[in-house]
Design an enzyme around this catalytic site. Structure first.
Site, PDB file in Angstrom:
ATOM      1  N   HIS A  63      54.491  50.016  49.956  1.00  0.00           N
ATOM      2  CA  HIS A  63      54.379  48.549  50.224  1.00  0.00           C
ATOM      3  C   HIS A  63      53.026  48.044  50.784  1.00  0.00           C
ATOM      4  CE1 HIS A  63      59.068  49.010  50.770  1.00  0.00           C
ATOM      5  NE2 HIS A  63      58.706  48.984  49.447  1.00  0.00           N
ATOM      6  N   LYS A  72      50.049  46.092  60.467  1.00  0.00           N
ATOM      7  CA  LYS A  72      51.198  46.401  61.033  1.00  0.00           C
ATOM      8  C   LYS A  72      50.967  47.473  62.445  1.00  0.00           C
ATOM      9  CE  LYS A  72      52.859  47.379  57.028  1.00  0.00           C
ATOM     10  NZ  LYS A  72      53.924  47.702  55.988  1.00  0.00           N
ATOM     11  N   TYR A 132      58.631  47.981  63.281  1.00  0.00           N
ATOM     12  CA  TYR A 132      57.292  47.424  62.558  1.00  0.00           C
ATOM     13  C   TYR A 132      57.010  46.180  63.338  1.00  0.00           C
ATOM     14  CZ  TYR A 132      59.530  49.515  58.286  1.00  0.00           C
ATOM     15  OH  TYR A 132      60.370  50.159  57.362  1.00  0.00           O
ATOM     16  N   ASP A 168      61.693  49.233  44.561  1.00  0.00           N
ATOM     17  CA  ASP A 168      60.866  50.365  44.602  1.00  0.00           C
ATOM     18  C   ASP A 168      61.053  51.413  43.533  1.00  0.00           C
ATOM     19  OD1 ASP A 168      59.976  49.594  46.734  1.00  0.00           O
ATOM     20  OD2 ASP A 168      61.124  51.069  48.505  1.00  0.00           O
TER      21      ASP A 168
END
Length: 192
Positions: A63, A72, A132, A168
């Site tokens: 991603h 991140k 995250y 995905d």
């Protein structure tokens, strides 16, 4: 807390805490604004925290976000994951490099993933919790997914995939995504 640069991905860092362990378990500082600031990252730039829980073999990725991208901080807070970063920043000295990490609740190491890099992981335990901390509010319209099985990436996922999202599973190839990102970049440069 020790900070280690990731040579294969320009601007990526590992933040390794120094846990204090005793008969109760351990205590570890997993975020320190001054340590983050010491490597040129704005600690106040992070706006959202999220958590995912995955079963053994679950794969999430690859991603990234279009537009300004998304930096991140990623940490496996419980369990263990095989974590992957791919540099997709055309102006980066490590463009198209990839690097693999084993992140674990035992070590509480945090990985800083710069904006413009694709990220994904596979759960090596049941469960595996991943935290995250991102620098922009999530906008689903900017979500980009690359096939986890793309032969150009040839990521050595350690386990058979037990489950993944439909997004995905249907993700386009790296070549298709790079073409899309180039078109979006050209359009953004031309727009007034």
């Amino acid at each position: 807390m020790n900070v280690t640069e990731v040579p294969a991905i320009a601007g990526a860092y590992l933040f390794e805490p120094a846990p204090h362990a005793d008969e109760r378990g351990f205590f570890a500082r997993t975020f320190d604004r001054e340590v983050v600031r010491s490597v040129g990252i704005d600690p106040d730039g992070f706006v959202q925290d999220s958590l995912s829980r995955s079963a053994l073999g679950v794969l999430r990725g690859m991603h990234l976000r279009s537009g300004a991208g998304e930096a991140k901080l990623v940490r496996c807070s419980a369990g263990e994951v095989f974590d992957v970063v791919v540099d997709l920043r055309p102006d980066s000295p490590t463009y198209l490099n990839k690097e693999y990490f084993e992140l674990s609740g035992q070590t509480q190491v945090t990985l800083y993933v710069p904006a413009g890099c694709a990220h994904g992981f596979q759960a090596l335990t049941d469960p595996a919790d991943v935290s995250y901390r991102i620098d922009r509010p999530h906008d689903p319209a900017e979500d980009v997914t690359i096939s986890w099985a793309d032969p150009e990436l040839a990521i050595p996922w350690p386990l058979p995939v037990s489950m993944m999202s439909e997004r995905d599973r249907q993700a386009p190839s790296l070549a298709d995504v790079l073409d899309r990102l180039r078109r979006e970049f050209v359009t953004a440069e031309v727009s007034p």
